[in-house]
Scaffold this motif. Structure first.
Motif, mmCIF file in Angstrom:
data_model
loop_
_atom_site.group_PDB
_atom_site.id
_atom_site.type_symbol
_atom_site.label_atom_id
_atom_site.label_comp_id
_atom_site.label_asym_id
_atom_site.label_seq_id
_atom_site.Cartn_x
_atom_site.Cartn_y
_atom_site.Cartn_z
ATOM 1 N N ALA A 10 0.839 -1.203 0.000
ATOM 2 C CA ALA A 10 0.000 0.000 0.000
ATOM 3 C C ALA A 10 0.872 1.251 0.000
ATOM 4 C CB ALA A 10 -0.932 -0.007 1.208
ATOM 5 N N GLN A 11 1.929 1.231 0.778
ATOM 6 C CA GLN A 11 2.831 2.380 0.812
ATOM 7 C C GLN A 11 3.520 2.557 -0.540
ATOM 8 O OE1 GLN A 11 5.982 2.273 3.699
ATOM 9 N NE2 GLN A 11 6.004 4.493 3.816
ATOM 10 N N ARG A 12 3.941 1.472 -1.151
ATOM 11 C CA ARG A 12 4.581 1.542 -2.465
ATOM 12 C C ARG A 12 3.642 2.172 -3.491
ATOM 13 N NH1 ARG A 12 4.808 -0.738 -7.254
ATOM 14 N NH2 ARG A 12 3.175 -2.251 -6.831
ATOM 15 N N LEU A 13 2.354 1.902 -3.351
ATOM 16 C CA LEU A 13 1.353 2.451 -4.264
ATOM 17 C C LEU A 13 0.970 3.888 -3.926
ATOM 18 C CD1 LEU A 13 -0.892 -0.712 -4.628
ATOM 19 C CD2 LEU A 13 0.638 0.271 -6.360
ATOM 20 N N GLY A 14 1.527 4.430 -2.849
ATOM 21 C CA GLY A 14 1.307 5.830 -2.518
ATOM 22 C C GLY A 14 0.285 6.109 -1.433
ATOM 23 N N TYR A 15 -0.245 5.074 -0.807
ATOM 24 C CA TYR A 15 -1.200 5.290 0.278
ATOM 25 C C TYR A 15 -0.467 5.754 1.529
ATOM 26 C CZ TYR A 15 -4.658 2.948 -2.586
ATOM 27 O OH TYR A 15 -5.517 2.622 -3.596
ATOM 28 N N ARG A 16 -1.096 6.653 2.267
ATOM 29 C CA ARG A 16 -0.498 7.157 3.506
ATOM 30 C C ARG A 16 -1.083 6.504 4.748
ATOM 31 N NH1 ARG A 16 -0.006 13.608 2.358
ATOM 32 N NH2 ARG A 16 1.438 13.407 0.624
ATOM 33 N N SER A 17 -2.262 5.905 4.606
ATOM 34 C CA SER A 17 -2.880 5.218 5.739
ATOM 35 C C SER A 17 -3.837 4.152 5.224
ATOM 36 C CB SER A 17 -3.616 6.202 6.651
ATOM 37 O OG SER A 17 -4.612 6.878 5.928
ATOM 38 N N LEU A 18 -4.131 3.207 6.095
ATOM 39 C CA LEU A 18 -5.054 2.119 5.785
ATOM 40 C C LEU A 18 -6.130 2.065 6.861
ATOM 41 C CD1 LEU A 18 -2.484 -0.688 4.911
ATOM 42 C CD2 LEU A 18 -3.859 0.639 3.308
ATOM 43 N N TYR A 19 -7.282 1.536 6.494
ATOM 44 C CA TYR A 19 -8.392 1.353 7.427
ATOM 45 C C TYR A 19 -8.952 -0.045 7.241
ATOM 46 C CZ TYR A 19 -8.268 6.398 7.929
ATOM 47 O OH TYR A 19 -7.863 7.682 8.180
ATOM 48 N N GLY A 45 -22.338 -7.576 12.336
ATOM 49 C CA GLY A 45 -22.374 -7.278 13.764
ATOM 50 C C GLY A 45 -21.426 -6.148 14.122
ATOM 51 N N GLU A 46 -21.138 -6.019 15.406
ATOM 52 C CA GLU A 46 -20.222 -4.986 15.891
ATOM 53 C C GLU A 46 -18.797 -5.304 15.440
ATOM 54 O OE1 GLU A 46 -20.709 -2.145 18.013
ATOM 55 O OE2 GLU A 46 -22.776 -2.458 17.378
ATOM 56 N N ALA A 47 -18.068 -4.258 15.054
ATOM 57 C CA ALA A 47 -16.691 -4.444 14.606
ATOM 58 C C ALA A 47 -15.853 -3.252 15.032
ATOM 59 C CB ALA A 47 -16.646 -4.590 13.088
ATOM 60 N N ALA A 48 -14.580 -3.509 15.231
ATOM 61 C CA ALA A 48 -13.640 -2.431 15.530
ATOM 62 C C ALA A 48 -13.187 -1.818 14.212
ATOM 63 C CB ALA A 48 -12.436 -2.974 16.289
ATOM 64 N N LEU A 49 -13.294 -0.499 14.113
ATOM 65 C CA LEU A 49 -12.735 0.234 12.986
ATOM 66 C C LEU A 49 -11.319 0.614 13.384
ATOM 67 C CD1 LEU A 49 -12.939 1.708 10.260
ATOM 68 C CD2 LEU A 49 -13.886 3.667 11.509
ATOM 69 N N MET A 50 -10.348 0.225 12.559
ATOM 70 C CA MET A 50 -8.945 0.432 12.901
ATOM 71 C C MET A 50 -8.226 1.133 11.760
ATOM 72 S SD MET A 50 -8.152 -3.196 14.778
ATOM 73 C CE MET A 50 -6.854 -2.559 15.844
ATOM 74 N N THR A 51 -7.116 1.786 12.098
ATOM 75 C CA THR A 51 -6.315 2.481 11.098
ATOM 76 C C THR A 51 -4.835 2.245 11.352
ATOM 77 O OG1 THR A 51 -5.948 4.597 9.975
ATOM 78 C CG2 THR A 51 -6.167 4.666 12.372
ATOM 79 N N LYS A 52 -4.065 2.413 10.303
ATOM 80 C CA LYS A 52 -2.601 2.328 10.406
ATOM 81 C C LYS A 52 -2.021 3.397 9.501
ATOM 82 C CE LYS A 52 1.546 0.335 11.034
ATOM 83 N NZ LYS A 52 2.059 -0.996 11.121
ATOM 84 N N ALA A 53 -1.255 4.319 10.085
ATOM 85 C CA ALA A 53 -0.540 5.325 9.305
ATOM 86 C C ALA A 53 0.709 4.666 8.741
ATOM 87 C CB ALA A 53 -0.171 6.508 10.184
ATOM 88 N N LEU A 54 0.941 4.860 7.465
ATOM 89 C CA LEU A 54 2.116 4.287 6.822
ATOM 90 C C LEU A 54 3.226 5.325 6.827
ATOM 91 C CD1 LEU A 54 0.308 2.604 3.825
ATOM 92 C CD2 LEU A 54 0.912 1.600 6.029
ATOM 93 N N THR A 55 4.385 4.923 7.311
ATOM 94 C CA THR A 55 5.496 5.858 7.458
ATOM 95 C C THR A 55 6.721 5.354 6.715
ATOM 96 O OG1 THR A 55 6.343 4.773 9.429
ATOM 97 C CG2 THR A 55 4.685 6.485 9.765
#
Length: 63
Positions: A10-19, A45-55
C-alpha cells in the motif's frame, strides 16, 4: 507476515494510511501497531474500525 506485506505494498502504491474493520481480530492488528478508532455496526455485527498510518520507517523494513 501478511499484514506487514500488505502495508508495504500500500505504501509503495502511494497510500499514507489504511483502514479496516474486524469483528474478532482486533488484538492481532493491535500487535501490528494498528490503532482502534471506534466500534461500528456492520452487516455481520459490531466491529472495531482500525487504522494504520504508513510511514517511511515501515518502508525501511522491506528486504
Amino acid at each position: 507476515m501478511l499484514i506487514k506485506r500488505l502495508e508495504q505494498e500500500a505504501q509503495r502504491l502511494g497510500y499514507r494510511s489504511l483502514y479496516l474493520t474486524t469483528e474478532d481480530a482486533k488484538d492481532l492488528y493491535a500487535k501490528a501497531d494498528w490503532q482502534e478508532i471506534e466500534y461500528v455496526r456492520t452487516p455481520y455485527g459490531e466491529a472495531a474500525l482500525m487504522t494504520k498510518a504508513l510511514t517511511q520507517a515501515d518502508e525501511d523494513c522491506v528486504k
